[in-house]
Design an enzyme around this catalytic site. Structure first.
Site, PDB file in Angstrom:
ATOM      1  N   ASP A 253       0.803  -1.229   0.000  1.00  0.00           N
ATOM      2  CA  ASP A 253       0.000   0.000   0.000  1.00  0.00           C
ATOM      3  C   ASP A 253       0.835   1.279   0.000  1.00  0.00           C
ATOM      4  O   ASP A 253       0.290   2.376   0.145  1.00  0.00           O
ATOM      5  CB  ASP A 253      -0.998   0.005   1.171  1.00  0.00           C
ATOM      6  CG  ASP A 253      -0.327  -0.119   2.532  1.00  0.00           C
ATOM      7  OD1 ASP A 253       0.921  -0.042   2.591  1.00  0.00           O
ATOM      8  OD2 ASP A 253      -1.046  -0.300   3.537  1.00  0.00           O
TER       9      ASP A 253
ATOM     10  N   ASP B 233       7.325 -12.736   1.052  1.00  0.00           N
ATOM     11  CA  ASP B 233       8.022 -12.549  -0.226  1.00  0.00           C
ATOM     12  C   ASP B 233       9.206 -13.510  -0.356  1.00  0.00           C
ATOM     13  O   ASP B 233       9.488 -14.030  -1.440  1.00  0.00           O
ATOM     14  CB  ASP B 233       8.448 -11.095  -0.420  1.00  0.00           C
ATOM     15  CG  ASP B 233       9.179 -10.499   0.774  1.00  0.00           C
ATOM     16  OD1 ASP B 233       9.399 -11.210   1.773  1.00  0.00           O
ATOM     17  OD2 ASP B 233       9.541  -9.302   0.713  1.00  0.00           O
TER      18      ASP B 233
END
Length: 326
Positions: free
Chosen positions: A153, A242
């Protein structure tokens, strides 16, 4: 004696004439081939490196609508970070951007945004991050999209640059593309049976800059990523979401990450980014850097006080007809 001498001279003359006629025939034949559009075969050469060959793939027909843009956020940032993205780049990708959050938001749903409430914890722990990435992955597999692209974001996504970048790759290939936050592969210790561990090294694309996976490769990740297995895999290497994606792709599937300099996170000094190339970048970010704001140096219609992230200025350069752009 004289007859033998004449015979030898005649033989040499005929031989020379034959050579002359043959050479002339070869020249004329080559010209005819060239005129007919058929060129002589070029000399053999070494094949290009795999990465170069990949980038030479003819550009495919790809639309922004073919990409599942997955945005990870949290409830406390709905009115700040997320609001900025809704006003800027998400306004151009609304129908195919999916907002994964830990808090329900009736206001967002009423405005027609694709909001997925994950039920994951709102903290920044390994478990919470893995939970959200698993939800993003499942959401993509349930869609009809060709590419899965994750962003945070605090990212600006340049949709035009994203399409241009992904279109350069084989659409039916095993592609994992993004930007590493380290200058070498990460080292992890995978937990094995009997409480034993083994050392593994692999590259991973940082989630803070965003990364993309082709549908074919995403499907191949299923044995280690479907349902609860993503978080189980993450726990085995004690690394966040990730890193887990990189582990599955490189270590489990043997597919190399494609390093792309067009993705950017707040972990790098964004002020050093070449101003002339900013509009060609796929993702950009922002964040504090000491007592300064780490953002791109960009001249625009908004001052740094009005637009500290520079996202509004960037958006107005890309989409000058946006109603709120000066």
């Amino acid at each position: 004696m004289k007859k033998r001498w004449l015979a030898r001279r005649l033989l040499l003359f005929i031989l020379a004439l034959f050579v002359l006629l043959y050479a002339n025939f070869e020249r004329d034949g080559g010209e005819r081939l060239s005129v007919s559009g058929i060129s002589p075969a070029p000399a053999a050469r070494r094949p290009p490196p795999a990465s170069e060959a990949l980038r030479r793939t003819p550009r495919a027909e790809l639309r922004l609508e073919d990409i599942f843009i997955s945005l990870k956020t949290t409830g406390r940032f709905h009115g700040t970070r997320l609001a900025l993205l809704l006003e800027t780049w998400i306004s151009t990708t609304k129908s195919h951007t999916f907002i994964f959050t830990d808090e329900d938001d009736d206001h967002l749903k009423a405005q027609g945004y694709n909001v997925v409430v994950t039920g994951c914890r709102s903290d920044h722990s390994q478990q919470a991050l893995g939970c959200k990435m698993a939800a993003e992955y499942e959401g993509f597999l349930a869609s009809d999209k060709r590419w899965f692209c994750h962003v945070d974001d605090d990212n600006y996504v340049n949709g035009q640059a994203l399409v241009a970048t992904l279109a350069d790759f084989p659409q039916d290939g095993d592609i994992y593309v993004g930007k590493a936050s380290l200058d070498k592969p990460i080292t992890a210790h995978e937990l094995m049976e009997g409480n034993q561990t083994r050392q593994v090294k692999f590259w991973f694309a940082t989630g803070g800059a965003g990364f993309c996976l082709s549908r074919r490769l995403a499907h191949k990740m299923s044995p280690w990523a479907r349902g609860p297995r993503f978080q189980e895999t993450s726990a085995k290497i004690s690394l966040p979401d990730d890193c887990t994606v990189g582990f599955i792709v490189e270590e489990r599937l043997g597919v190399s990450m494609v390093h792309c300099p067009l993705f950017h996170s707040h972990l790098e000094n964004l002020m050093l980014l070449d101003r002339a190339s900013i509009l060609q970048q796929v993702t950009l970010s922002y964040g504090p850097l000491g007592d300064k704001m780490n953002s791109v140096e960009l001249k625009g219609s908004f001052s740094k006080e009005e637009d500290p992230s520079r996202f509004k200025s960037l958006h107005c350069l890309l989409y000058p007809l946006t109603r709120w752009c000066p």
